[in-house]
Design an enzyme around this catalytic site. Structure first.
Site, PDB file in Angstrom:
ATOM      1  N   ARG A  96     -53.815 -12.266   9.491  1.00 49.17           N
ATOM      2  CA  ARG A  96     -52.815 -12.494   8.477  1.00 49.17           C
ATOM      3  C   ARG A  96     -51.206 -12.855   9.006  1.00 49.17           C
ATOM      4  NH1 ARG A  96     -51.792 -10.399   2.938  1.00 49.17           N
ATOM      5  NH2 ARG A  96     -50.482  -9.003   3.789  1.00 49.17           N
ATOM      6  N   CYS A 128     -12.599   4.198   7.679  1.00 46.61           N
ATOM      7  CA  CYS A 128     -14.061   4.796   7.932  1.00 46.61           C
ATOM      8  C   CYS A 128     -13.672   6.332   7.752  1.00 46.61           C
ATOM      9  CB  CYS A 128     -14.655   4.387   9.357  1.00 46.61           C
ATOM     10  SG  CYS A 128     -15.875   5.263   9.845  1.00 46.61           S
ATOM     11  N   CYS A 156     -14.607   7.977  11.487  1.00 48.32           N
ATOM     12  CA  CYS A 156     -13.695   7.845  12.629  1.00 48.32           C
ATOM     13  C   CYS A 156     -12.584   9.085  12.953  1.00 48.32           C
ATOM     14  CB  CYS A 156     -12.643   6.657  12.641  1.00 48.32           C
ATOM     15  SG  CYS A 156     -13.690   5.042  13.087  1.00 48.32           S
ATOM     16  N   ASN A 189     -22.092  18.435   5.665  1.00 41.15           N
ATOM     17  CA  ASN A 189     -21.982  17.086   4.773  1.00 41.15           C
ATOM     18  C   ASN A 189     -21.398  17.450   3.577  1.00 41.15           C
ATOM     19  OD1 ASN A 189     -22.802  14.616   3.114  1.00 41.15           O
ATOM     20  ND2 ASN A 189     -24.770  14.579   4.139  1.00 41.15           N
ATOM     21  N   HIS A 234     -16.367   3.401  16.746  1.00 40.70           N
ATOM     22  CA  HIS A 234     -16.849   2.847  15.486  1.00 40.70           C
ATOM     23  C   HIS A 234     -17.909   1.783  15.944  1.00 40.70           C
ATOM     24  CE1 HIS A 234     -16.503   2.197  11.104  1.00 40.70           C
ATOM     25  NE2 HIS A 234     -16.502   0.914  11.502  1.00 40.70           N
ATOM     26  N   ASN A 277     -30.508   7.076  10.036  1.00 45.03           N
ATOM     27  CA  ASN A 277     -30.565   5.955   9.280  1.00 45.03           C
ATOM     28  C   ASN A 277     -29.670   4.845   9.656  1.00 45.03           C
ATOM     29  OD1 ASN A 277     -32.564   6.619   7.374  1.00 45.03           O
ATOM     30  ND2 ASN A 277     -31.063   7.298   5.837  1.00 45.03           N
ATOM     31  N   CYS A 319     -28.122   2.664   5.013  1.00 43.43           N
ATOM     32  CA  CYS A 319     -26.842   3.262   5.656  1.00 43.43           C
ATOM     33  C   CYS A 319     -25.394   2.606   5.269  1.00 43.43           C
ATOM     34  CB  CYS A 319     -27.384   3.178   6.928  1.00 43.43           C
ATOM     35  SG  CYS A 319     -25.827   4.356   7.894  1.00 43.43           S
ATOM     36  N   SER A 320     -24.734   3.511   4.407  1.00 44.48           N
ATOM     37  CA  SER A 320     -23.570   2.963   3.772  1.00 44.48           C
ATOM     38  C   SER A 320     -22.269   2.801   4.935  1.00 44.48           C
ATOM     39  CB  SER A 320     -23.056   3.817   2.760  1.00 44.48           C
ATOM     40  OG  SER A 320     -22.814   5.255   3.185  1.00 44.48           O
ATOM     41  N   HIS A 347     -20.389   3.483  11.356  1.00 39.79           N
ATOM     42  CA  HIS A 347     -19.921   4.242  12.443  1.00 39.79           C
ATOM     43  C   HIS A 347     -21.315   4.984  12.825  1.00 39.79           C
ATOM     44  CE1 HIS A 347     -16.648   6.595  14.469  1.00 39.79           C
ATOM     45  NE2 HIS A 347     -17.900   7.268  14.778  1.00 39.79           N
ATOM     46  N   HIS A 396     -23.719   7.432  13.759  1.00 44.63           N
ATOM     47  CA  HIS A 396     -23.936   8.901  13.218  1.00 44.63           C
ATOM     48  C   HIS A 396     -25.485   9.047  12.696  1.00 44.63           C
ATOM     49  CE1 HIS A 396     -23.699   6.907   9.174  1.00 44.63           C
ATOM     50  NE2 HIS A 396     -23.956   8.099   8.577  1.00 44.63           N
ATOM     51  N   GLN A 430     -27.868  12.455  10.878  1.00 46.01           N
ATOM     52  CA  GLN A 430     -27.861  13.710   9.993  1.00 46.01           C
ATOM     53  C   GLN A 430     -28.843  14.746  10.312  1.00 46.01           C
ATOM     54  OE1 GLN A 430     -27.513  12.597   5.575  1.00 46.01           O
ATOM     55  NE2 GLN A 430     -27.600  10.626   6.431  1.00 46.01           N
ATOM     56  N   PHE A 458     -41.912  -5.400   3.477  1.00 47.05           N
ATOM     57  CA  PHE A 458     -41.776  -4.523   2.141  1.00 47.05           C
ATOM     58  C   PHE A 458     -42.949  -3.737   2.109  1.00 47.05           C
ATOM     59  CE2 PHE A 458     -38.963  -8.019   1.340  1.00 47.05           C
ATOM     60  CZ  PHE A 458     -38.038  -7.560   0.747  1.00 47.05           C
ATOM     61  N   TYR A 477     -50.045  -3.005  -2.873  1.00 45.72           N
ATOM     62  CA  TYR A 477     -51.127  -2.439  -2.398  1.00 45.72           C
ATOM     63  C   TYR A 477     -50.758  -0.939  -1.783  1.00 45.72           C
ATOM     64  CZ  TYR A 477     -55.165  -0.923  -0.058  1.00 45.72           C
ATOM     65  OH  TYR A 477     -56.088  -0.232   0.606  1.00 45.72           O
ATOM     66  N   GLU A 478     -49.510  -1.544  -0.998  1.00 46.26           N
ATOM     67  CA  GLU A 478     -49.188  -0.013  -0.213  1.00 46.26           C
ATOM     68  C   GLU A 478     -48.748   1.176  -0.857  1.00 46.26           C
ATOM     69  OE1 GLU A 478     -46.777  -2.942   1.715  1.00 46.26           O
ATOM     70  OE2 GLU A 478     -47.869  -2.776   3.740  1.00 46.26           O
ATOM     71  N   GLN A 493     -49.956  -0.963   5.107  1.00 43.12           N
ATOM     72  CA  GLN A 493     -50.583  -2.192   5.558  1.00 43.12           C
ATOM     73  C   GLN A 493     -49.952  -2.899   6.538  1.00 43.12           C
ATOM     74  OE1 GLN A 493     -50.031  -5.451   4.886  1.00 43.12           O
ATOM     75  NE2 GLN A 493     -51.619  -6.514   5.723  1.00 43.12           N
TER      76      GLN A 493
END
Ligand SMILES: [Zn+2]
Length: 340
Positions: free
Chosen positions: A27, A51, A54, A76, A113, A153, A160-161, A164, A166, A168, A313, A317-318, A324
């Protein structure tokens, strides 16, 4: 390798989780008419006053980041796990719940950064590795903490927002689902064969066709696992049977940093973009039990499929059946290897 694996749909077994992945190599040439993700290749400044990671900036909690030079760790401000919640259990027929406590921390990899691990030099990444070791040891030594999950992330597409650099650490009193599965498979294999499940797998890969190996140095292998789910999913694993990142020698820590550097640079080169991913280290629980069956490793799960803008994505099915993939692990390894 069996030629059928290149041409026909099949499923592959993940020896660490005991789960299967569906592979559909035929495929991978189908046209894409779906969503494209926006790419942001804009160079960021080395310091961003807005940020919260920073150096010298004030976080929402009111705490001020020190003028740090290497890595910087803090608890956190919006931790998913609380260390002071009461111990309780709900056993109401089929409704079951248990209290869960833990400690969540944030690790800034660098004060710069604009950088990611891929842009940092090996000494800089080695400092990140030693910070992971220190935190794993310190948090893991606490009575109430039985597992320490280190992860990153990277990229807006991974949720990830903050760009910078980093990662966790979420640590808790029970084993997370993925760790629980890998704990069981490794324990059973170790009891049966008296050797490491992942170590034996690495030996088979190193002594075979090597078509899933991206890179190796004296202490580490970087490869696409036979059972990888994400298109360019990769694993970094020590050749020696080490239970946790604390078991590395200083030299091995540097070689681990080198492996991270090689892989993340290849990722960025693949689609000429700052490559998004979630990465994480799976290693021995800190529950005081005999964890000699554990062989620690780091996995990278990147969502990109065929360019900087086309994402894989996990839907349909996944969600309802089995994960898959279209491009094979061997094809993905070849493409990354060609970039080294
Ligand atoms: Zn920053």
């Amino acid at each position: 390798m069996d030629k059928n694996l290149e041409d026909y749909s099949h499923k592959r077994f993940n020896i660490l989780t005991g789960e299967w992945v569906l592979v559909s190599p035929h495929r991978s040439k189908r046209p894409w008419q779906g969503q494209n993700e926006a790419v942001n290749n804009e160079k960021r400044p080395s310091y961003d006053e807005s940020c919260y990671l920073c150096a010298t900036n004030t976080r929402i909690s009111g705490d001020v980041n020190p003028d740090y030079k290497g890595t910087y760790v803090f608890t956190n401000d919006f931790a998913a796990l609380q260390s002071d919640s009461p111990s309780f259990e709900v056993n109401d027929g089929l409704l079951q719940a248990q209290s869960e406590t833990g400690i969540c921390k944030v690790i800034c990899f660098s004060p710069d950064h604009s950088k990611s691990l891929a842009d940092m030099d090996v000494p800089g990444i080695t400092e990140v590795v030693t910070t992971w070791q220190r935190e794993y040891k310190e948090i893991g030594s606490k009575e109430a903490i039985n597992y320490v999950q280190i992860f990153e992330n990277k990229g807006a597409v991974m949720g990830c927002s903050n760009p910078h650099p980093h990662g966790q650490i979420w640590s808790q009193s029970s084993l997370p689902n993925e760790v629980f599965k890998k704990d069981n498979t490794q324990k059973a294999y170790f009891a049966d064969k008296k050797s490491s499940l992942l170590g034996d797998y690495l030996s088979q890969e190193l002594n075979g066709d090597r078509d899933r190996i991206i890179y190796e140095n004296d202490a580490f292998v970087v490869l696409i696992p036979f059972w990888a789910v994400w298109p360019f999913e990769a694993m970094i694993a020590p050749k020696r049977h080490l239970n946790s990142i604390l078991d590395m020698t200083e030299e091995e820590a540097t070689l681990y940093a080198e492996a991270i550097s090689v892989l993340t640079k290849a990722y960025d080169a693949l689609f000429n973009t700052s490559f998004p991913y979630s990465s994480g280290i799976h290693q021995a629980p800190t529950d005081g039990q005999d964890n000699s069956h554990w062989h620690w490793h780091m996995s990278f799960y990147p969502p990109l499929l065929r360019s900087a803008t086309v994402k894989k994505f996990m839907v349909g099915y996944e969600m309802f059946g089995t994960p898959q993939r279209d491009i094979t692990a061997e094809g993905a390894a070849q493409r990354l290897r060609d970039l080294l």
